[in-house]
Write an enzyme that holds these catalytic residues in place. Structure first.
Site: not given
Length: 428
Positions: A143, A173, A252
């Site tokens: 992402h 992910d 992230s």
């Protein structure tokens, strides 16, 4: 409560925290302007990426069972001879000095077209990543680079390089990028640690780029283990590490480290009502990341085992119409001829019906309803993918189906994607 993907990405990447964590949670994705949006944001095309994906690259040493990473991560010595710091402070300092230069800031741009069909930058975002190989390989979250047309990787010395996608795995992910450092530059790397022996209460350290503040360090403990987190409609990541180390948008893709500076997880999600750290963050465990990264660097994809099926989400309405005795699970619409799924005894439907109000499609009812795989309850497609996430072609799984008013267990050998005459899982 709202779950927040911990990176500043302009594209709305919708994520949902599993009901086991908090029922009814939704996702707010932080944007550069500070606003939160809630919207679907499908990937562009089949790859989900713009021009950054698909550029060929030569990868050395891919013939072995495992891709061999070239690292320079020495064993961390934490003996404290400096009386100005406590032992804990000295350990924090040592981990940061060892690892911070191996943490990169990833910035992306998404290209679109204006009213005159001229290419323009429509949005941008940023996140973190870890250098895992001296040749310029970086691990991060999917992402972080979603929909990116251009990817820039910035190092601790201020240098910046164009990154390209080696492989992505949306089911975990995890993405692997590559940039090309000059020949006279030796990159610092972070090595994977062992996430299988972690303990609740163990100290952890996060390094990343929250709110574009490069190489920020936070500390905390492991608050929980084995958390199943639903990140999007069709993705549940199992065995996530829960931590109270402060993780914010921009973290992230960055590393979650143990006290020796080994990467035990990849920071991925925060659970928050405000869009910033609330003491509940989640990281993909290193055991999952190591396996996925190995396949991505060898093949450009994860070599998972699949069943050659077409599946339909079971609902109370469909169950009532078809006469099923269960109203959850995945209905087997069709089974590929000659596939291992057919040999294992799975049965598709025989009654063709039109499904959908506008774009109708033909589905087949009356077949098996998958309710468990290896003891994992299957209530929706995300559960199905999660149950097979760590399985390889050739593995045998126990599939529990509802058939003729009773539960039946079948042994099914998994295949490589595309082995049978039809594609792997199709869902409606």
């Amino acid at each position: 409560m709202t779950a927040v993907i911990s990176t500043v990405v302009s594209a709305a990447f919708v994520a949902f925290i599993n009901k086991a964590v908090r029922s009814g949670a939704s996702v707010a994705v932080a944007t550069e302007g500070g606003a939160s949006v809630q919207a679907d944001n499908p990937l562009v095309g089949e790859s989900g990426f713009g021009d950054a994906l698909g550029k060929e690259i030569d990868i050395d040493d891919v013939s072995g069972a495992e891709f061999v990473l070239e690292t320079n991560s020495p064993v961390l010595q934490v003996a404290n001879d400096n009386k100005d710091y406590t032992q804990d402070e000295f350990q924090n300092i040592s981990v940061y000095e060892k690892c911070n230069e191996a943490v990169v800031n990833i910035t992306t741009q998404v290209m679109g077209y204006n009213w005159f069909y001229e290419p323009v930058v429509t949005s941008s975002g940023s996140g973190s990543g870890s250098i895992i190989d001296k040749r310029g390989y970086v691990v991060t979250n999917v992402h972080v680079i979603e929909n990116a047309s251009t990817i820039n990787v910035s190092l601790a010395d201020g240098s910046s390089y164009e990154g390209r996608v080696i492989g992505i795995d949306k089911e975990c992910d995890i993405a692997v990028l590559k940039f090309d450092p000059p020949e006279n530059v030796e990159l610092k790397t972070i090595s994977f640690g062992d996430s299988t022996s972690l303990k609740v209460g163990q100290k952890v350290i996060a390094i990343g780029n929250p709110f574009a503040l490069e190489r920020t360090m936070t500390t905390g403990i492991i608050s929980g283990l084995g958390r199943p987190i639903q990140e999007s409609d069709n993705v549940i990541i199992r065995d996530m590490i829960q931590t109270d180390a402060a993780i914010n948008p921009g973290n992230s893709g960055g590393p979650l480290l143990d006290s020796q500076g080994r990467m035990i997880g990849i920071n991925t999600i925060i659970y928050s009502s405000s869009g910033s750290s609330s003491g509940v963050g989640f990281a993909i465990p290193a055991s999952t990341a190591r396996r996925v990264v190995n396949d991505l660097m060898k093949y450009g994809k994860v070599n998972r085992g699949v069943m050659q099926l077409s599946l339909i989400q079971n609902t109370a309405k469909i169950a009532s119409y078809a006469g099923y005795g269960v109203s959850s699970g995945m209905i087997v619409s069709r089974v590929a001829k000659g596939s291992e799924a057919e040999k294992g005894g799975l049965k598709g439907g025989t009654k063709a019906v039109q499904y959908g109000r506008f774009n109708t499609t033909t589905i087949y009812l009356g077949g098996d309803v998958i309710t468990q795989i290896n003891g994992i309850a299957i209530s929706k497609l995300a559960d199905y993918y999660s149950a097979l996430e760590d399985k390889k072609p050739g593995d045998t799984v126990t599939v529990t189906v509802w058939r003729d008013g009773k539960f039946v267990q079948l042994k099914v050998v998994l295949e490589a994607y595309g082995d049978a005459s039809s594609s792997a899982v199709k869902s409606i």
